[in-house]
Design a protein around this motif. Sequence first.
Motif, PDB file in Angstrom:
ATOM      1  N   PHE A  70       2.696  -0.235  -6.961  1.00  0.00           N
ATOM      2  CA  PHE A  70       2.919   0.094  -5.602  1.00  0.00           C
ATOM      3  C   PHE A  70       2.528  -1.643  -5.368  1.00  0.00           C
ATOM      4  O   PHE A  70       1.023  -1.723  -5.420  1.00  0.00           O
ATOM      5  N   GLY A  71       3.730  -2.117  -4.919  1.00  0.00           N
ATOM      6  CA  GLY A  71       3.281  -3.204  -4.368  1.00  0.00           C
ATOM      7  C   GLY A  71       3.065  -3.137  -2.620  1.00  0.00           C
ATOM      8  O   GLY A  71       4.430  -2.368  -1.693  1.00  0.00           O
ATOM      9  N   GLY A  72       1.682  -3.675  -2.461  1.00  0.00           N
ATOM     10  CA  GLY A  72       2.018  -3.288  -0.534  1.00  0.00           C
ATOM     11  C   GLY A  72       3.000  -4.754   0.520  1.00  0.00           C
ATOM     12  O   GLY A  72       3.362  -4.367   1.613  1.00  0.00           O
ATOM     13  N   ASN A  73       3.817  -5.381  -0.131  1.00  0.00           N
ATOM     14  CA  ASN A  73       4.274  -5.977   0.147  1.00  0.00           C
ATOM     15  C   ASN A  73       3.765  -6.726   1.575  1.00  0.00           C
ATOM     16  O   ASN A  73       3.788  -7.290   2.203  1.00  0.00           O
ATOM     17  N   GLY A  74       2.509  -7.347   1.245  1.00  0.00           N
ATOM     18  CA  GLY A  74       1.871  -8.327   1.886  1.00  0.00           C
ATOM     19  C   GLY A  74       0.712  -7.157   3.429  1.00  0.00           C
ATOM     20  O   GLY A  74       0.089  -7.094   4.069  1.00  0.00           O
ATOM     21  N   HIS A  75       1.340  -5.377   3.245  1.00  0.00           N
ATOM     22  CA  HIS A  75       0.217  -4.296   4.029  1.00  0.00           C
ATOM     23  C   HIS A  75      -0.241  -3.490   3.398  1.00  0.00           C
ATOM     24  O   HIS A  75      -0.080  -3.722   2.161  1.00  0.00           O
ATOM     25  N   ILE A 115      -1.469  -0.771   1.366  1.00  0.00           N
ATOM     26  CA  ILE A 115      -0.900   0.069   0.770  1.00  0.00           C
ATOM     27  C   ILE A 115      -1.773   1.480   1.772  1.00  0.00           C
ATOM     28  O   ILE A 115      -2.502   1.966   1.101  1.00  0.00           O
ATOM     29  N   PRO A 116      -0.622   2.896   1.716  1.00  0.00           N
ATOM     30  CA  PRO A 116      -0.796   3.807   2.227  1.00  0.00           C
ATOM     31  C   PRO A 116      -1.016   4.666   1.199  1.00  0.00           C
ATOM     32  O   PRO A 116      -0.767   4.359   0.005  1.00  0.00           O
ATOM     33  N   PRO A 117      -1.920   5.534   1.437  1.00  0.00           N
ATOM     34  CA  PRO A 117      -2.056   6.995   0.528  1.00  0.00           C
ATOM     35  C   PRO A 117      -1.148   7.085   0.414  1.00  0.00           C
ATOM     36  O   PRO A 117      -0.181   7.448   0.948  1.00  0.00           O
ATOM     37  N   SER A 122      -6.036   8.102  -2.222  1.00  0.00           N
ATOM     38  CA  SER A 122      -6.418   7.100  -1.471  1.00  0.00           C
ATOM     39  C   SER A 122      -5.321   5.522  -2.378  1.00  0.00           C
ATOM     40  O   SER A 122      -5.870   5.865  -3.477  1.00  0.00           O
ATOM     41  N   LEU A 123      -4.968   5.124  -1.899  1.00  0.00           N
ATOM     42  CA  LEU A 123      -4.731   3.607  -2.663  1.00  0.00           C
ATOM     43  C   LEU A 123      -5.217   2.064  -2.734  1.00  0.00           C
ATOM     44  O   LEU A 123      -4.313   1.105  -2.012  1.00  0.00           O
ATOM     45  N   GLU A 124      -6.042   2.737  -2.404  1.00  0.00           N
ATOM     46  CA  GLU A 124      -6.873   0.820  -0.953  1.00  0.00           C
ATOM     47  C   GLU A 124      -8.220   0.836  -2.123  1.00  0.00           C
ATOM     48  O   GLU A 124      -8.519   2.025  -1.737  1.00  0.00           O
ATOM     49  N   LYS A 125      -8.120  -0.231  -2.578  1.00  0.00           N
ATOM     50  CA  LYS A 125      -9.724  -0.348  -2.562  1.00  0.00           C
ATOM     51  C   LYS A 125     -10.918  -0.063  -2.278  1.00  0.00           C
ATOM     52  O   LYS A 125     -10.530  -0.815  -0.737  1.00  0.00           O
ATOM     53  N   VAL A 157       5.419  -0.130   1.334  1.00  0.00           N
ATOM     54  CA  VAL A 157       5.766  -0.374  -0.686  1.00  0.00           C
ATOM     55  C   VAL A 157       6.207  -0.252  -1.271  1.00  0.00           C
ATOM     56  O   VAL A 157       7.870   0.624  -0.695  1.00  0.00           O
ATOM     57  N   HIS A 158       5.918  -0.488  -1.871  1.00  0.00           N
ATOM     58  CA  HIS A 158       7.726  -0.287  -3.355  1.00  0.00           C
ATOM     59  C   HIS A 158       6.926   0.380  -4.679  1.00  0.00           C
ATOM     60  O   HIS A 158       5.481   0.227  -4.601  1.00  0.00           O
TER      61      HIS A 158
END
Lengths: 260, 180
Positions: free
Chosen positions: A228-233, A235-237, A255-258, A192-193
């Motif tokens: 947080f930008g997942g850069n295509g992956h 996004i982990p907690p 948790s950072l995933e919808k 993540v960024h």
Amino acid sequence: MISEEIIDLVNKEIDGVASSEEAARLKSVLATDPEARKLVGEMQALATAMSAVQKVQPPPTLKPAIMRSLEAVDSHRVPLTARPSILQAFKSSFLWKPGYAFACGLAVGVLLFFLTTNLLTRQSIGDSELSGTLVLHGQVPGFAPGETIEINRDNVKGNIETHFGSNVCMIRLRVEAPEEVTVSILTDPARVHLDAVRPSSESGARLTVGNGVLTLVGARGGAIVALFGGNGHPIPPAQIRIMSTGKPVFEGVLSLEKGN
Amino acid sequence: MIELEDRALVQQTLDGNLRAFEAIVDRYQKPVFNIALRMLRNADDAEDVAQVAFLKAYENLRSYKPGFKFFSWLYRIAMNESLNFLRQRRPFERMEEAREAAVLTDEVETAEVAQQIEAALMRLTVDQRAVVVLKHFEGFSYLEIGQILNISEKKVKSRLFAARQILRGVLVKKGFGSND
């Protein structure tokens, strides 16, 4: 070591859904396998123990509370069957007002174009866009609220909100505290960024972000926003910890995933 | 028979008869409250969740499809409300677990086995707990649980089996069910 097949058979037997072939198979296994017999004994004991848990009577206040809330809802609306659905309302409008249909179709087309182009181009957030984080919150299409966690401990109050967009998660943190608080957010820098802004009124607070770690030291209130930008992956907690006067007032994994 | 009665009560409610929905509340307040209680382990929270579940059911009654069992539809709302409640407070769950356990066991149940089960349930994930509650405490089939939780039957089984393995481990440690 008990095989998956036997575990499956034991569970089916406990639930009473094993076929005659499965029951026979289990019986033959139990005749020779003491470990499987032990498993069955324990599973049966578990099922018996479960059945010992009695249903609890609801409190006498529940039904009156429900009925009061229903009556309050009813007092503000017409009967349920008298309300036309949104679709019916649209249909009846379109039958004799074709102009509405054209205008509505045009608006939907423009909206779809806007959504599609934005979703396709915004797969991740680069450094140059981070200064626009707060603006993005209001403008990224499909940005939907996630969960809100309330913080209320040792005179420290506030909340943590998550918002989800396309491959982006934003955390908005509000804290009110009599003493200075330290906030730390940890995440995986490889996936993540992470960046953040804080209100300019929080001049005393020191914000540092780098290598997947965010720390805000000396804050007394206000809000920060982490993006947080997942850069295509996926996004982990992220781990979040808030300390005040040397004591943790909040610790958790967010948790950072919808939809998680 | 119950399903037919439920449908009739739903229709009467849709026709504006609030007393018909009161009959639904009478019929289902106990199981709905118990689902919430088993999921949340707090009687006050369970009461709040049950109230919200009935309110949402009432407000969305037009979306109920008669082809679906009414109680499955209602339980789905109750379970979703419980899961939403848990997800919102999840970071605090572990910290408050001991306190809540004490409240429930002191106020609601005294049997030792039941206490151990209640405590062991909290070792499960909320998804596993939901399946166990619907299977063991409400007696639903794999198919019905899948419909209520909107997951496949296969996933119901895998969550249930995994949950039982955990519960078995916890209870064996506490001296239950060990035959050898």
